[in-house]
Design an enzyme around this catalytic site. Structure first.
Site, PDB file in Angstrom:
ATOM      1  N   GLU A  30     -18.236   8.206  -4.027  1.00 41.77           N
ATOM      2  CA  GLU A  30     -16.965   8.948  -4.008  1.00 41.77           C
ATOM      3  C   GLU A  30     -16.908   9.956  -5.151  1.00 41.77           C
ATOM      4  OE1 GLU A  30     -13.254   6.925  -5.400  1.00 41.77           O
ATOM      5  OE2 GLU A  30     -12.614   7.217  -3.327  1.00 41.77           O
TER       6      GLU A  30
ATOM      7  N   ASP B 142       0.961  11.129  -0.173  1.00 39.91           N
ATOM      8  CA  ASP B 142      -0.028  12.200  -0.076  1.00 39.91           C
ATOM      9  C   ASP B 142      -1.386  11.627   0.317  1.00 39.91           C
ATOM     10  OD1 ASP B 142      -0.395  10.899  -2.606  1.00 39.91           O
ATOM     11  OD2 ASP B 142      -1.526  12.636  -3.300  1.00 39.91           O
TER      12      ASP B 142
ATOM     13  N   GLU C  20      -2.835   8.877  -1.632  1.00 39.63           N
ATOM     14  CA  GLU C  20      -2.123   7.608  -1.504  1.00 39.63           C
ATOM     15  C   GLU C  20      -1.318   7.260  -2.740  1.00 39.63           C
ATOM     16  OE1 GLU C  20      -5.954   5.265  -0.506  1.00 39.63           O
ATOM     17  OE2 GLU C  20      -4.734   5.146   1.302  1.00 39.63           O
ATOM     18  N   GLU C  21      -0.845   8.252  -3.442  1.00 39.66           N
ATOM     19  CA  GLU C  21      -0.174   7.977  -4.711  1.00 39.66           C
ATOM     20  C   GLU C  21       1.274   8.438  -4.779  1.00 39.66           C
ATOM     21  OE1 GLU C  21      -4.133   8.102  -7.555  1.00 39.66           O
ATOM     22  OE2 GLU C  21      -2.999   9.936  -7.260  1.00 39.66           O
TER      23      GLU C  21
ATOM     24  N   TRP D  33       0.859  -1.187   0.000  1.00 40.04           N
ATOM     25  CA  TRP D  33       0.000   0.000   0.000  1.00 40.04           C
ATOM     26  C   TRP D  33       0.896   1.238   0.000  1.00 40.04           C
ATOM     27  CZ3 TRP D  33      -4.760  -0.459  -1.379  1.00 40.04           C
ATOM     28  CH2 TRP D  33      -5.625   0.635  -1.287  1.00 40.04           C
TER      29      TRP D  33
HETATM   30  C1  NOJ Z   1      -6.283   3.472  -4.415  1.00 39.13           C
HETATM   31  C2  NOJ Z   1      -6.206   4.766  -3.700  1.00 39.13           C
HETATM   32  O1  NOJ Z   1      -7.061   4.775  -2.615  1.00 39.13           O
HETATM   33  C3  NOJ Z   1      -6.531   5.893  -4.614  1.00 39.13           C
HETATM   34  O2  NOJ Z   1      -6.395   7.092  -3.928  1.00 39.13           O
HETATM   35  C4  NOJ Z   1      -5.621   5.849  -5.767  1.00 39.13           C
HETATM   36  O3  NOJ Z   1      -5.947   6.877  -6.635  1.00 39.13           O
HETATM   37  C5  NOJ Z   1      -5.710   4.519  -6.455  1.00 39.13           C
HETATM   38  N1  NOJ Z   1      -5.433   3.463  -5.536  1.00 39.13           N
HETATM   39  C6  NOJ Z   1      -4.776   4.443  -7.628  1.00 39.13           C
HETATM   40  O4  NOJ Z   1      -3.452   4.612  -7.178  1.00 39.13           O
HETATM   41  C1  NOJ Z   2      -9.071   7.016  -1.799  1.00 40.21           C
HETATM   42  C2  NOJ Z   2      -8.718   8.401  -1.439  1.00 40.21           C
HETATM   43  O1  NOJ Z   2      -7.780   8.859  -2.374  1.00 40.21           O
HETATM   44  C3  NOJ Z   2      -8.157   8.462  -0.047  1.00 40.21           C
HETATM   45  O2  NOJ Z   2      -7.899   9.797   0.309  1.00 40.21           O
HETATM   46  C4  NOJ Z   2      -9.115   7.872   0.937  1.00 40.21           C
HETATM   47  O3  NOJ Z   2      -8.543   7.865   2.216  1.00 40.21           O
HETATM   48  C5  NOJ Z   2      -9.487   6.470   0.524  1.00 40.21           C
HETATM   49  N1  NOJ Z   2      -9.917   6.413  -0.828  1.00 40.21           N
HETATM   50  C6  NOJ Z   2     -10.608   5.909   1.398  1.00 40.21           C
HETATM   51  O4  NOJ Z   2     -11.748   6.686   1.250  1.00 40.21           O
END
Ligand code: NOJ
Ligand code: NOJ
Length: 575
Positions: free
Chosen positions: A426, A198, A201-202, A142
């Site tokens: 979302e 960030d 999560e990327e 992750w």
């Molecule tokens: C899952 C993450 O929660 C999301 O924020 C991200 O854009 C995608 N993976 C693709 O990296």
């Molecule tokens: C993807 C989002 O990018 C992230 O900010 C969030 O924490 C997770 N989804 C769960 O909602």
């Protein structure tokens, strides 16, 4: 005069409402706030109607289990959700929710102690972004760590702590809440300057949002520590809060008129990361302060315009909308997650920043237009000039009304794309606005509630943003170290010794003459224990040195990242 016009406006509105019924935004808010509040509660264990399997106090991100599977608890989402709930309790709007906060608290006491892939409670584990809903660690790969989580959790618990202190419960706070808050704040103090993913999560780098919420958490930690007479933590928190505030300024992209979201990632850096930062560090006592990126600061308004405009031409649902009217906005223009779409929480955040700005302008009775914010304000009065416009001027009233209307526009965009049952996913698609990705996203509902509250003039508690001075020289913070034992299995000839050399100063910066000697006490295993900076990528190699030659192990280099802190053991074999 002013109060008369306010009364008159209120009167006119109530007449309009009586004869014509509520305006579209009023009717959306009155139905959607109940749905959003119910949507949040449905996603909290153990008894939320959609949170099946979540333990007590655990907030699921969404009940969606497939495409995408969001049936986990993210500390960020959960903390932001409980920030809203705690605000409702603290403002006496809904005292019945207090039991939920206590359940959330107990769940976090446990989650903080879980050893997880980011470390243990004392070696960086608090930066772990998400957990299973039965409060066990998530161990697959992750984007970790995400160093906003502990700061956000601390902020939520400090809100609760201040409420309890105001109600005479200081002893309980000191004994129970403070240790949990302190763990998170110590984490922020020690690790804020380390690479983080960030909030999306990327991107592993440094991130504006993360920096801003960390700064806020430490400042309110300083005030709480004073109230609880925990003076020992204060010097360290003050030091790193100052460093954070200084670092926060470095995200400014003056030429572009915005704040760059991340130091890495190679994108434009235009990102709702920064809009979210402004609403989550809102402190009305700081007025329109630029250093702390207050919602009405010139830098944050300019940033808002650049951000909003970046979505005008890329989403076809925004086609045909006037260049100064609200549009649907997403995480960032380059987003490709589900093809890159508007997000409800991003669009609500724009509205919220503007409502927050309105709150402060009404408090101050003045709007200041600077060269930095000129283009933002010219959306509403095309020839407005830099200057200070007190409430008695028509410029002030025109701007204020237009900006409220602009803000309402973002809520109405979300309203337009909210399905008839009021559920908030979302995202909604860029082509036709139909809901997409995780259903019933808790954070979407929370973002609706905070935007609605801001529209209602809700004034959050101060966290100490007023009157801060940005240090003239920024200092970094390397943070804790890791104690690493290197072992290599290597047979040697008489007269040969094994050394370790690598990419960091502690390993001689690749210079064989500065290589670290290993001990042959456990021959043929050669070892050394070396203190390295935590969370640092290290390339290294073993070499055999004798009087007349140096033999390098064969390629490739060994590559490894040290833990955040604590200790680690490596067992290699000569090659
Ligand atoms: C899952 C993450 O929660 C999301 O924020 C991200 O854009 C995608 N993976 C693709 O990296
Ligand atoms: C993807 C989002 O990018 C992230 O900010 C969030 O924490 C997770 N989804 C769960 O909602």
């Amino acid at each position: 005069m002013r109060s008369f016009s306010v009364l008159l406006t209120a009167f006119v509105f109530s007449c309009v409402e009586k004869f014509l019924g509520p305006t579209p935004i009023q009717s959306y808010i009155s139905t959607e706030s109940a749905i959003a509040q119910a949507g949040v509660l449905a996603n909290i264990g153990p008894d939320g109607s959609k949170s099946s399997g979540a333990l007590s106090g655990v907030v699921i991100a969404s009940p969606n289990t497939y495409n995408p599977n969001y049936l986990y608890t993210w500390i960020r989402d959960a903390s932001l959700t409980f920030k809203v709930i705690t605000q409702k309790v603290a403002s006496e709007e809904d005292p019945t929710l207090r039991a939920k906060i206590d359940q959330f608290f107990l769940s976090q006491v446990h989650i903080q102690t879980l050893t997880n892939p980011s470390g243990t409670e004392s070696t960086g584990g608090l930066g772990e972004p998400k957990f299973h809903i039965d409060e066990t660690a998530y161990t697959d790969s992750w984007g970790r760590p995400q160093r906003d989580s502990p700061a956000l959790r601390a902020t939520t618990f400090m809100l609760y702590a201040n409420y309890l202190i105001a109600n005479g419960n200081t002893t309980w706070v000191t004994k129970n809440l403070w240790p949990v808050i302190k763990l998170d704040l110590d984490y922020v103090q020690n690790y804020w300057n380390r690479t983080t993913f960030d909030l999306w999560e990327e991107i592993p780098s440094s991130s504006f949002w993360t920096t801003a919420v960390q700064h806020r958490a430490l400042r309110e930690g300083i005030a709480l520590a004073e109230d609880l007479d925990q003076m020992d933590v204060i010097p360290g928190y003050v030091d790193q809060a100052n460093n954070l505030l200084c670092f926060q300024q470095s995200f400014k992209n003056s030429a572009g008129g915005y704040f760059t979201a991340n130091t890495g990632g190679g994108r434009s850096g235009i990102d709702s990361n920064t809009i979210l930062a402004s609403i989550h560090v809102f402190d009305p006592a700081a007025g329109c302060d630029a250093a702390t990126f207050q919602p009405c600061s010139d830098v944050a308004l300019s940033n808002l315009k650049v951000y909003v405009d970046s979505f005008r031409s890329i989403y076809s649902i925004n086609n045909g909308i006037a260049g100064n009217a609200a549009v649907a906005t997403g995480r960032y223009p380059e987003d490709v997650y589900y093809n890159g779409n508007p997000w409800y929480l991003s669009t609500f955040a724009v509205a919220e920043q503007l409502y927050d700005a309105v709150i402060v302008w009404e408090q101050q009775q003045v709007i200041n237009v600077t060269s930095t914010s000129l283009l933002f304000f010219r959306q509403f009065i095309s020839d407005v000039g830099s200057g200070s416009y007190p409430a008695s001027t028509s410029t002030y009233s025109t701007l204020l009304a237009a900006i409220k209307n602009f803000a309402d526009g973002f809520v109405l965009i979300n309203a337009k794309y909210t399905p008839s049952d009021g559920g908030l996913s979302e995202q909604f698609t860029r082509d036709n606005g139909s809901p997409l990705s995780a259903k019933d996203l808790t954070w979407s509902y929370a973002s609706a509630l905070t935007a609605f509250a801001a529209r209602d003039g809700f004034i959050p508690a101060s966290w100490g943003a007023a009157g801060l001075t940005v240090p003239s020289v920024c200092r970094s913070n390397p943070g804790p170290t890791a104690s690493v034992t290197f072992n290599v299995y290597a047979t040697t000839n008489i007269g040969e010794n094994v050394f370790l050399v690598g990419s960091v100063p502690e390993l001689g910066n690749w210079l064989p003459e500065n290589a670290v000697p290993l001990s042959s006490q456990n021959y043929p295993t050669w070892s050394a224990n070396i203190t390295l900076p935590g969370y640092t990528s290290v390339d290294y190699k073993y070499i055999k040195k004798s009087r007349d030659e140096i033999v390098w192990a064969s390629d490739p280099n060994w590559s490894w990242r040290t833990p955040d802190a604590g200790s680690a053991t490596l067992s290699d074999t000569w090659r």
